[in-house]
Design a protein around this motif. Structure first.
Motif, PDB file in Angstrom:
ATOM      1  N   THR A 238       0.662  -1.015  -0.105  1.00 16.76           N
ATOM      2  CA  THR A 238       0.062   0.240   0.005  1.00 16.76           C
ATOM      3  C   THR A 238       0.420   1.108  -0.543  1.00 16.76           C
ATOM      4  O   THR A 238       0.578   2.563  -0.499  1.00 16.76           O
ATOM      5  CB  THR A 238      -0.745   0.293   1.616  1.00 16.76           C
ATOM      6  OG1 THR A 238      -1.527  -1.392   1.626  1.00 16.76           O
ATOM      7  CG2 THR A 238      -1.691   1.318   0.650  1.00 16.76           C
TER       8      THR A 238
ATOM      9  N   SER B 153       9.974   0.965  -8.582  1.00 22.70           N
ATOM     10  CA  SER B 153       8.800   0.899  -8.839  1.00 22.70           C
ATOM     11  C   SER B 153       8.704  -0.749  -9.999  1.00 22.70           C
ATOM     12  O   SER B 153       7.703  -1.688  -9.760  1.00 22.70           O
ATOM     13  CB  SER B 153       7.302   1.806  -9.533  1.00 22.70           C
ATOM     14  OG  SER B 153       7.134   2.645  -8.161  1.00 22.70           O
TER      15      SER B 153
ATOM     16  N   CYS C 142       2.093   1.793  -3.391  1.00 24.74           N
ATOM     17  CA  CYS C 142       1.624   2.477  -4.684  1.00 24.74           C
ATOM     18  C   CYS C 142       0.839   3.920  -4.566  1.00 24.74           C
ATOM     19  O   CYS C 142       0.938   4.513  -4.909  1.00 24.74           O
ATOM     20  CB  CYS C 142      -0.089   2.207  -4.335  1.00 24.74           C
ATOM     21  SG  CYS C 142       0.061  -0.208  -4.990  1.00 24.74           S
TER      22      CYS C 142
END
Length: 229
Positions: free
Chosen positions: A10, A126, A13
């Motif tokens: 989380t 990422s 993101c």
């Protein structure tokens, strides 16, 4: 720590999302000339006045005639240099004004560089985390965290000197009006507020998060006190 941890995922993101907002805001505002604006009048030219807008990289100006209801020419854009402050006449301490102007321009450009480098590291992290299910890329996130916090501190210096520069400018005898524009406010919110959030999320997403370590120390201490009671 196991791969694909929910809380860590989380955080990754959220840091990606806030980095986009953070990066776009700083980039758009820094490349804009609409930070500070002021109007200078010249009685020797029959009451005509110049409208000037300055940003970190470049500025624009135009000449108007006929008072408030008169006509104005087209905006002329020019890159900024250290001699721009000399165009404002009537200052006893022009060197102070020049130092303040050059400081907020240089620090604003440095903020943009830090954001671009930090954002690139976030995107690289990422990609690594996407391929490895979140197991790799934490070191890049840690580096981006440091760069983001550095940008947040530098952004405070930037808009503080922009405020002091405009205060010095509007004290000039030829300046009739002055103010802040949307580029200044966008940089303040994106560079400082969104930057702090992005840095906090980058730290939380990192495996060796300092914030997570502090939180765990607090909660573990409470747990031990509860067990002893």
């Amino acid at each position: 720590m196991a791969c694909c941890d929910f809380k860590q995922g989380t955080g990754k993101c959220l840091v990606f999302f806030f980095t986009i907002l953070f990066g776009l805001g700083v980039t758009i505002s820094t490349l804009s000339p609409n930070w500070i604006t002021f109007v200078t009048t010249d009685e020797t030219r029959g009451g005509s006045y110049d409208e000037v807008e300055w940003g970190p990289f470049y500025g624009q100006f135009r000449t108007c005639t006929g008072g408030d209801g008169g006509s104005c020419g087209k905006w002329q854009t020019k890159s900024l240099d250290t001699s721009d402050c000399d165009s404002i006449e009537g200052y006893d301490d022009i060197q102070t004004l020049c130092r303040h102007l050059n400081t907020w321009r240089i620090t604003g450009i440095l903020c943009l560089c830090l954001v671009l480098i930090g954002g690139g590291l976030v995107f690289a992290a990422s990609c690594c985390q996407m391929v490895t299910c979140g197991c790799c890329g934490n070191s890049l996130t840690c580096i981006s965290n440091v760069l983001f916090w550095a940008e947040v501190l530098l952004s405070i210096v930037t808009w503080a000197f922009a405020i002091s520069s405009l205060s010095l400018i509007k004290a000039g005898p030829s300046v009739s009006s002055s103010g802040y524009q949307w580029g200044f406010w966008l940089f303040l919110f994106s560079g400082t507020v969104f930057g702090a959030i992005a840095a906090w999320m980058a730290d939380w997403a990192a495996e060796d998060s300092a914030l997570r370590g502090i939180w765990q120390c607090i909660t573990c201490k409470r747990c031990r006190q509860g067990e002893e009671a």
